[in-house]
Write an enzyme that holds these catalytic residues in place. Structure first.
Site, PDB file in Angstrom:
ATOM      1  N   ARG A 142       1.208 -27.931   9.662  1.00 21.37           N
ATOM      2  CA  ARG A 142       0.296 -26.810   9.678  1.00 21.37           C
ATOM      3  C   ARG A 142      -0.556 -26.576   8.933  1.00 21.37           C
ATOM      4  O   ARG A 142      -1.756 -26.137   9.080  1.00 21.37           O
ATOM      5  CB  ARG A 142       1.235 -25.740   9.655  1.00 21.37           C
ATOM      6  CG  ARG A 142       2.194 -25.345  10.702  1.00 21.37           C
ATOM      7  CD  ARG A 142       2.821 -23.764  10.469  1.00 21.37           C
ATOM      8  NE  ARG A 142       4.107 -23.583  11.158  1.00 21.37           N
ATOM      9  CZ  ARG A 142       4.201 -23.230  12.429  1.00 21.37           C
ATOM     10  NH1 ARG A 142       2.948 -23.112  13.209  1.00 21.37           N
ATOM     11  NH2 ARG A 142       5.295 -22.887  13.023  1.00 21.37           N
ATOM     12  N   LYS A 145      -4.954 -25.369  27.193  1.00 23.94           N
ATOM     13  CA  LYS A 145      -4.459 -26.504  27.781  1.00 23.94           C
ATOM     14  C   LYS A 145      -4.405 -26.176  29.166  1.00 23.94           C
ATOM     15  O   LYS A 145      -3.165 -25.738  29.596  1.00 23.94           O
ATOM     16  CB  LYS A 145      -3.163 -26.997  27.023  1.00 23.94           C
ATOM     17  CG  LYS A 145      -3.455 -27.896  25.966  1.00 23.94           C
ATOM     18  CD  LYS A 145      -2.105 -28.795  25.780  1.00 23.94           C
ATOM     19  CE  LYS A 145      -1.043 -28.221  25.045  1.00 23.94           C
ATOM     20  NZ  LYS A 145      -0.154 -29.038  24.252  1.00 23.94           N
ATOM     21  N   LYS A 174       3.744 -18.631  13.822  1.00 19.48           N
ATOM     22  CA  LYS A 174       2.797 -18.868  12.755  1.00 19.48           C
ATOM     23  C   LYS A 174       1.449 -19.676  13.072  1.00 19.48           C
ATOM     24  O   LYS A 174       0.721 -19.610  12.159  1.00 19.48           O
ATOM     25  CB  LYS A 174       3.618 -19.631  11.856  1.00 19.48           C
ATOM     26  CG  LYS A 174       4.903 -19.246  11.252  1.00 19.48           C
ATOM     27  CD  LYS A 174       5.889 -19.999  10.581  1.00 19.48           C
ATOM     28  CE  LYS A 174       7.325 -19.808  10.880  1.00 19.48           C
ATOM     29  NZ  LYS A 174       8.065 -21.110  10.450  1.00 19.48           N
ATOM     30  N   GLY A 175       1.529 -20.005  14.263  1.00 23.54           N
ATOM     31  CA  GLY A 175       0.513 -20.717  14.685  1.00 23.54           C
ATOM     32  C   GLY A 175      -0.940 -20.421  14.382  1.00 23.54           C
ATOM     33  O   GLY A 175      -1.961 -21.250  14.430  1.00 23.54           O
ATOM     34  N   GLU A 225      -4.417 -16.014  19.127  1.00 27.62           N
ATOM     35  CA  GLU A 225      -3.477 -17.011  19.464  1.00 27.62           C
ATOM     36  C   GLU A 225      -4.068 -18.385  18.997  1.00 27.62           C
ATOM     37  O   GLU A 225      -5.104 -18.674  19.223  1.00 27.62           O
ATOM     38  CB  GLU A 225      -3.134 -16.850  21.141  1.00 27.62           C
ATOM     39  CG  GLU A 225      -2.139 -17.989  21.386  1.00 27.62           C
ATOM     40  CD  GLU A 225      -0.688 -17.868  20.851  1.00 27.62           C
ATOM     41  OE1 GLU A 225      -0.519 -18.103  19.578  1.00 27.62           O
ATOM     42  OE2 GLU A 225       0.274 -18.378  21.555  1.00 27.62           O
ATOM     43  N   ASP A 226      -3.300 -19.655  18.925  1.00 25.42           N
ATOM     44  CA  ASP A 226      -3.354 -20.655  18.306  1.00 25.42           C
ATOM     45  C   ASP A 226      -3.880 -21.583  19.560  1.00 25.42           C
ATOM     46  O   ASP A 226      -4.983 -22.080  19.963  1.00 25.42           O
ATOM     47  CB  ASP A 226      -2.610 -21.491  17.677  1.00 25.42           C
ATOM     48  CG  ASP A 226      -1.050 -21.493  18.072  1.00 25.42           C
ATOM     49  OD1 ASP A 226      -1.056 -20.739  19.259  1.00 25.42           O
ATOM     50  OD2 ASP A 226      -0.099 -22.186  17.511  1.00 25.42           O
ATOM     51  N   ASP A 279      -0.541 -22.819  26.593  1.00 27.51           N
ATOM     52  CA  ASP A 279      -0.307 -24.022  27.168  1.00 27.51           C
ATOM     53  C   ASP A 279       0.496 -23.367  28.574  1.00 27.51           C
ATOM     54  O   ASP A 279      -0.309 -23.273  29.522  1.00 27.51           O
ATOM     55  CB  ASP A 279       1.053 -24.386  26.169  1.00 27.51           C
ATOM     56  CG  ASP A 279       1.614 -25.593  26.619  1.00 27.51           C
ATOM     57  OD1 ASP A 279       0.706 -26.594  27.110  1.00 27.51           O
ATOM     58  OD2 ASP A 279       2.858 -25.893  26.437  1.00 27.51           O
ATOM     59  N   ASP A 294       1.927 -26.486  14.700  1.00 30.41           N
ATOM     60  CA  ASP A 294       2.996 -27.446  14.146  1.00 30.41           C
ATOM     61  C   ASP A 294       3.634 -28.119  15.277  1.00 30.41           C
ATOM     62  O   ASP A 294       3.659 -28.040  16.708  1.00 30.41           O
ATOM     63  CB  ASP A 294       4.080 -26.545  13.386  1.00 30.41           C
ATOM     64  CG  ASP A 294       4.902 -25.798  14.727  1.00 30.41           C
ATOM     65  OD1 ASP A 294       4.370 -25.601  15.431  1.00 30.41           O
ATOM     66  OD2 ASP A 294       6.189 -26.018  14.415  1.00 30.41           O
ATOM     67  N   PHE A 296      -0.389 -33.148  22.797  1.00 27.83           N
ATOM     68  CA  PHE A 296       0.161 -32.158  22.045  1.00 27.83           C
ATOM     69  C   PHE A 296      -0.625 -32.345  20.614  1.00 27.83           C
ATOM     70  O   PHE A 296      -0.631 -33.434  20.050  1.00 27.83           O
ATOM     71  CB  PHE A 296       1.829 -32.609  21.526  1.00 27.83           C
ATOM     72  CG  PHE A 296       2.596 -31.531  20.852  1.00 27.83           C
ATOM     73  CD1 PHE A 296       2.851 -30.368  21.703  1.00 27.83           C
ATOM     74  CD2 PHE A 296       2.648 -31.435  19.587  1.00 27.83           C
ATOM     75  CE1 PHE A 296       3.645 -29.471  21.351  1.00 27.83           C
ATOM     76  CE2 PHE A 296       3.221 -30.316  18.956  1.00 27.83           C
ATOM     77  CZ  PHE A 296       3.761 -29.531  19.733  1.00 27.83           C
TER      78      PHE A 296
HETATM   79  P1  IMP Z   1       3.213 -21.024  26.018  1.00 33.55           P
HETATM   80  O1  IMP Z   1       3.856 -20.048  26.083  1.00 33.55           O
HETATM   81  O2  IMP Z   1       3.749 -22.186  26.669  1.00 33.55           O
HETATM   82  O3  IMP Z   1       1.708 -20.758  26.492  1.00 33.55           O
HETATM   83  O4  IMP Z   1       3.052 -21.540  24.681  1.00 33.55           O
HETATM   84  C1  IMP Z   1       2.101 -21.160  23.495  1.00 33.55           C
HETATM   85  C2  IMP Z   1       2.597 -21.589  22.296  1.00 33.55           C
HETATM   86  O5  IMP Z   1       3.430 -22.910  22.469  1.00 33.55           O
HETATM   87  C3  IMP Z   1       1.690 -21.841  21.281  1.00 33.55           C
HETATM   88  O6  IMP Z   1       1.431 -20.348  20.534  1.00 33.55           O
HETATM   89  C4  IMP Z   1       2.156 -22.712  20.378  1.00 33.55           C
HETATM   90  O7  IMP Z   1       2.997 -22.184  19.250  1.00 33.55           O
HETATM   91  C5  IMP Z   1       2.912 -23.727  21.276  1.00 33.55           C
HETATM   92  N1  IMP Z   1       2.216 -24.812  21.456  1.00 33.55           N
HETATM   93  C6  IMP Z   1       1.721 -25.213  22.679  1.00 33.55           C
HETATM   94  N2  IMP Z   1       1.212 -26.262  22.946  1.00 33.55           N
HETATM   95  C7  IMP Z   1       1.017 -26.882  21.496  1.00 33.55           C
HETATM   96  C8  IMP Z   1       0.592 -28.072  21.154  1.00 33.55           C
HETATM   97  O8  IMP Z   1       0.077 -28.900  21.645  1.00 33.55           O
HETATM   98  N3  IMP Z   1       0.946 -28.016  19.682  1.00 33.55           N
HETATM   99  C9  IMP Z   1       1.436 -27.182  19.011  1.00 33.55           C
HETATM  100  N4  IMP Z   1       2.120 -26.031  19.311  1.00 33.55           N
HETATM  101  C10 IMP Z   1       1.909 -25.836  20.856  1.00 33.55           C
HETATM  102 MG    MG Z   2       2.233 -20.009  18.707  1.00 34.21          MG
END
Ligand code: IMP
Ligand code: MG
Length: 178
Positions: free
Chosen positions: A164, A130, A42-43, A98-99, A102, A158, A151
């Site tokens: 959100r 990040k 949903k991000g 994508e939001d 990470d 969220d 974070f």
């Molecule tokens: P990844 O697979 O570790 O790159 O994670 C990506 C997903 O983790 C994003 O689409 C977010 O939904 C969530 N995410 C990562 N960092 C944050 C943050 O700082 N705040 C909120 N959601 C996060």
């Molecule tokens: Mg996400």
């Protein structure tokens, strides 16, 4: 400001200007393409909505629910597709919206997934990145803002489904999740 927010990292005005910059680039790059924007729910909801309205091109849109987080702040590393797109991606120029990136696990999985389904091209637009926390290398085509290892919540992002609806990106107080 919300009581659980330590600091506003990106204001609503700054978000608007980031969105305008990315929309202009997309208009240029996708002018003659068969575009399908795919938002990761949903991000990405706020970013996707603002981006698709700001860009001048017409595009088909779709959504995926991919989950790698439980209710915590760390990626589990295993990505599941909870809800897939509702149309064929074959031959399409996919732009994943994508939001935040990470670890990179979610996007690494999604790019490979769409390529396996014969998308013509797969690019990524992310509002936030990040890079300090990256575990898999990802080629990102459009990045709104590189942020430190904090974070963040708001504007669709969220923590355990809260925050959100905040109109800005804020750093969540550590006391909320530690
Ligand atoms: P990844 O697979 O570790 O790159 O994670 C990506 C997903 O983790 C994003 O689409 C977010 O939904 C969530 N995410 C990562 N960092 C944050 C943050 O700082 N705040 C909120 N959601 C996060
Ligand atoms: Mg996400």
């Amino acid at each position: 400001m919300h009581k659980d927010i330590k600091e506003i990292l990106i204001s609503k005005q700054e978000i608007d200007s980031i969105v305008s910059d990315i929309a202009a680039k997309i208009d240029k790059d996708y002018a003659d393409k068969d575009m399908l924007m795919v938002g990761l729910l949903k991000g990405s909801i706020c970013f996707m909505a603002d981006l698709m309205k700001t860009m001048k091109l017409d595009s088909k849109i779709d959504f995926v629910v991919a989950s790698s987080y439980a209710d915590g702040t760390e990626s589990t590393g295993t990505v599941n597709i909870v809800k897939d797109v509702s149309q064929s991606v074959e031959g399409k120029d996919i732009l994943i919206v994508e939001d935040i990136i990470d670890s990179g696990n979610t996007l690494d999985f999604m790019v490979k997934y769409f390529k396996a389904k014969k998308a013509k091209s797969v690019k990524i637009a992310t509002l936030l990145d990040k890079p300090d926390r990256r575990k898999v290398k990802i080629d990102v085509d459009y990045v709104g803002r590189i942020i430190p290892d904090e974070f963040v919540v708001g504007y669709g992002l969220d923590y355990a489904e809260d925050y959100r609806t905040l109109p800005y990106i804020g750093i969540l107080k550590e006391s909320v999740y530690s």
